[in-house]
Design an enzyme around this catalytic site. Structure first.
Site, PDB file in Angstrom:
ATOM      1  N   ASP A  93      43.113  44.126  38.201  1.00  0.00           N
ATOM      2  CA  ASP A  93      42.732  43.761  36.841  1.00  0.00           C
ATOM      3  C   ASP A  93      43.162  42.330  36.519  1.00  0.00           C
ATOM      4  O   ASP A  93      44.242  41.890  36.922  1.00  0.00           O
ATOM      5  CB  ASP A  93      43.392  44.724  35.847  1.00  0.00           C
TER       6      ASP A  93
ATOM      7  N   HIS B  13      36.352  36.277  39.417  1.00  0.00           N
ATOM      8  CA  HIS B  13      35.972  37.325  40.364  1.00  0.00           C
ATOM      9  C   HIS B  13      35.987  36.799  41.796  1.00  0.00           C
ATOM     10  O   HIS B  13      36.402  37.508  42.726  1.00  0.00           O
ATOM     11  CB  HIS B  13      34.591  37.867  40.020  1.00  0.00           C
TER      12      HIS B  13
ATOM     13  N   LEU C  45      44.059  50.626  59.843  1.00  0.00           N
ATOM     14  CA  LEU C  45      44.136  50.720  58.381  1.00  0.00           C
ATOM     15  C   LEU C  45      42.814  51.249  57.865  1.00  0.00           C
ATOM     16  O   LEU C  45      41.746  50.808  58.312  1.00  0.00           O
ATOM     17  CB  LEU C  45      44.427  49.346  57.763  1.00  0.00           C
TER      18      LEU C  45
END
Length: 229
Positions: free
Chosen positions: A2, A19, A113
């Site tokens: 956020d 962004h 991962l």
């Protein structure tokens, strides 16, 4: 993840620049997770509520997702990262859906991962979709009522086969889950950081892990130290 918009606004930049900087933070987070031996990393990339944003911003976010996959997928694959996508897919644009499926298919055998990408995701929607699937199986007799357990619900969620999160990190000082992994977060530890997502770097990640390591996780019981005393 956020704070992209606020990061850009504080610098007099367009939200799109925030962004873009946020994508760089994603790359850093994946790298750091691998270095620390973390096996699962989930990023909340695009929520089912994000469609309410201005169309220009939605298009920018979708464009960044496509750019990230096209530019980074080969590197992720080479690094042994498996990509798994959670969220509703039935209403996605074909070009976006095909890229997500390509990422999953290419990396499905990797084991270092697992990068779980929550895209078009909302926890309430996830639970509702799971319950609909369960209801259909109950109606046909595939599942008997007494078999409807928490484990049964787990198996019908988007995250089936993925461990519940040990730690949930939220940046930008917000103190809420915002419809993220509501079922899976039952016993998760939370770390809320004041930094905006574009500033979330290796040091911030490590600090959150150290905070997590200091917690006493009892899962409704008592700690061994309390038993000993």
């Amino acid at each position: 993840m956020d704070g992209n918009g606020r990061w850009a606004k504080a610098r007099g930049l367009a939200r799109s620049m925030g962004h873009r900087r946020g994508v760089s933070a994603v790359r850093e987070a994946v790298k750091t997770a691998s270095e620390f031996g973390i096996k699962y990393l989930t990023i909340f990339a695009f929520s089912s509520e994000n469609w309410r944003r201005p169309q220009r911003e939605v298009d920018e976010l979708l464009g960044l997702l496509k750019l990230f996959i096209r530019r980074d997928l080969a590197d992720l694959h080479q690094q042994g990262v498996r990509v798994r996508v959670i969220g509703a897919r039935d209403n996605l644009r074909p070009d976006v859906l095909s890229l997500l499926e390509e990422a999953e298919t290419l990396t499905r055998d990797n084991e270092k991962l697992t990068l779980v990408v929550a895209f078009n995701y909302g926890a309430r929607d996830e639970v509702a979709r799971a319950l609909r699937r369960i209801a259909e199986k109950l109606a046909t007799g595939e599942i008997r009522p007494e078999a409807l357990t928490a484990e049964c619900v787990d198996a019908h969620l988007d995250t089936a086969g993925i461990p519940d999160p040990d730690l949930i990190i939220r940046t930008s000082g917000e103190l809420r889950l915002s419809n993220f992994l509501l079922w899976q977060a039952a016993y998760s530890e939370f770390v809320f950081l004041p930094c905006l997502w574009p500033d979330f770097d290796r040091r911030a990640f490590q600090g959150a892990l150290e905070e997590y390591a200091s917690r006493d996780r009892r899962y409704g019981g008592i700690s061994p130290c309390d038993i000993a005393s």
